[in-house]
Scaffold this motif. Structure first.
Motif, PDB file in Angstrom:
ATOM      1  N   TYR A  41       0.831  -1.201   0.000  1.00  0.00           N
ATOM      2  CA  TYR A  41       0.000   0.000   0.000  1.00  0.00           C
ATOM      3  C   TYR A  41       0.864   1.249   0.000  1.00  0.00           C
ATOM      4  O   TYR A  41       2.019   1.226   0.413  1.00  0.00           O
ATOM      5  N   LEU A  75      -5.241   1.398   7.703  1.00  0.00           N
ATOM      6  CA  LEU A  75      -4.409   0.267   8.093  1.00  0.00           C
ATOM      7  C   LEU A  75      -5.191  -0.675   9.008  1.00  0.00           C
ATOM      8  O   LEU A  75      -5.058  -1.903   8.917  1.00  0.00           O
ATOM      9  N   ARG A 100      -7.606  -2.538   6.697  1.00  0.00           N
ATOM     10  CA  ARG A 100      -6.947  -3.445   5.757  1.00  0.00           C
ATOM     11  C   ARG A 100      -6.260  -4.626   6.431  1.00  0.00           C
ATOM     12  O   ARG A 100      -5.840  -5.553   5.741  1.00  0.00           O
ATOM     13  N   SER A 101      -6.157  -4.590   7.733  1.00  0.00           N
ATOM     14  CA  SER A 101      -5.571  -5.727   8.448  1.00  0.00           C
ATOM     15  C   SER A 101      -6.641  -6.536   9.173  1.00  0.00           C
ATOM     16  O   SER A 101      -6.331  -7.340  10.046  1.00  0.00           O
ATOM     17  N   CYS A 142       0.080  -5.347   6.086  1.00  0.00           N
ATOM     18  CA  CYS A 142       0.118  -4.193   5.191  1.00  0.00           C
ATOM     19  C   CYS A 142       1.554  -3.677   5.126  1.00  0.00           C
ATOM     20  O   CYS A 142       2.111  -3.243   6.137  1.00  0.00           O
TER      21      CYS A 142
END
Length: 301
Positions: A144, A157, A160-161, A167
């Motif tokens: 990213y 973050l 996305r985790s 990430c």
């Protein structure tokens, strides 16, 4: 107010919204579409220009229909992304159908890592749910670009985790993946490789959607260095809030002796996906902002 305080406030507010059921979030999405498309007219000039560049101006009804469908989908993606803060594994697996995760397992068993190419198509934030469909032990990650807004960067973050993917900032990806290989482990790393390269020096170009297009080569460069296998993630939106993901091998044309064959083959595969249903690609991105520099003509002596 510190960045950490702003982050906690933002995360708490978004988490409260994420507790709402998706059907209710889609009602907010419908309202957001009316505001973003009809009132704010967010990047409508960019979207219209991109669509007309690719599909021409003769079929105005098609352009307008695709444009409106894109904005509705974009608003849905925002709602779905917020929902990641509070969605069960069971619900995400019901909504994201991964058809052949065993293909990735077979690559890992053969002793290779996987570079997974994908584009800004469908809902790329929900793609992280693929981690549930691998049986072989891996290090799963996604590359990213950190956001300029530090608060939103921390929020994204967190989102996305959600399913345990790592990430990895773009500037640190080479070091991190080489470390994984040296440890004897294998990785599956996702590269969203349809964005415009950073910087003013653009050295890699190809035809994409009928446009002379610069492309990034990081995924292929790293993959070649560790003898990884290249895979394309084909995305279909089968219904509102439902996606089908299919892993496909990236196999360049053997007669093509040009540079970066896997990256350019990925872009051909992504183009087929986009042309199948254009509205689900990120048309608001200024993909063709820059032009290829023409070499200077040598002056006659």
């Amino acid at each position: 107010m510190t960045i950490e305080t702003k982050y906690k406030i933002s995360l708490n507010l978004l988490s409260a919204v994420a507790h709402l059921p998706l059907w209710m979030l889609y009602r907010f999405s419908d309202l957001a579409y009316c505001i973003i498309y009809h009132v704010a007219r967010y990047r409508r000039k960019t979207v219209r220009n991109n669509l007309e560049r690719v599909f021409g101006t003769s079929d105005r009804k098609f352009i307008i229909k695709t444009e409106k469908k894109f904005y509705r989908h974009l608003c849905d993606c925002i709602a779905e992304t917020v929902k990641l803060l509070h969605i069960s594994d069971e619900e995400i697996d019901r909504r994201v159908d991964v058809t052949n995760g065993e293909y990735i397992d077979s690559i890992i068993r053969d002793g290779h890592s996987v570079v997974l190419f994908l584009g800004h198509y469908g809902n790329w934030e929900w793609v992280q749910a693929i981690i549930h469909h691998f049986r072989e032990p891996i290090v799963g990650g996604q590359v990213y670009r950190p956001l300029h807004n530090k608060v939103m960067d921390k929020v994204m973050l967190k989102i996305r985790s959600r399913f345990g993917l790592e990430c990895i900032p773009q500037k640190k990806v080479v070091r991190r993946l080489l470390a994984v290989e040296r440890s004897g482990k294998k990785f599956v790393i996702g590269f969203i490789s349809d964005q415009r390269p950073l910087g003013s020096v653009l050295n890699h170009w190809t035809d994409f959607l009928g446009q002379d297009t610069p492309y990034v080569v990081g995924g292929e460069s790293i993959g070649n260095h560790v003898d990884a296998r290249f895979v394309y993630l084909d995305v279909e939106k089968t219904a509102r809030g439902h996606y089908r993901l299919t892993f496909l091998p990236v196999i360049p044309d053997p007669s093509d002796d040009g540079p970066d064959p896997y990256t350019r083959e990925f872009m051909k595969m992504l183009e087929k996906t986009i042309r199948r249903e254009p509205a689900y690609w990120l048309w608001s991105h200024k993909r063709w902002k820059r032009r290829r520099r023409q070499p200077r003509r040598q002056q006659d002596k």
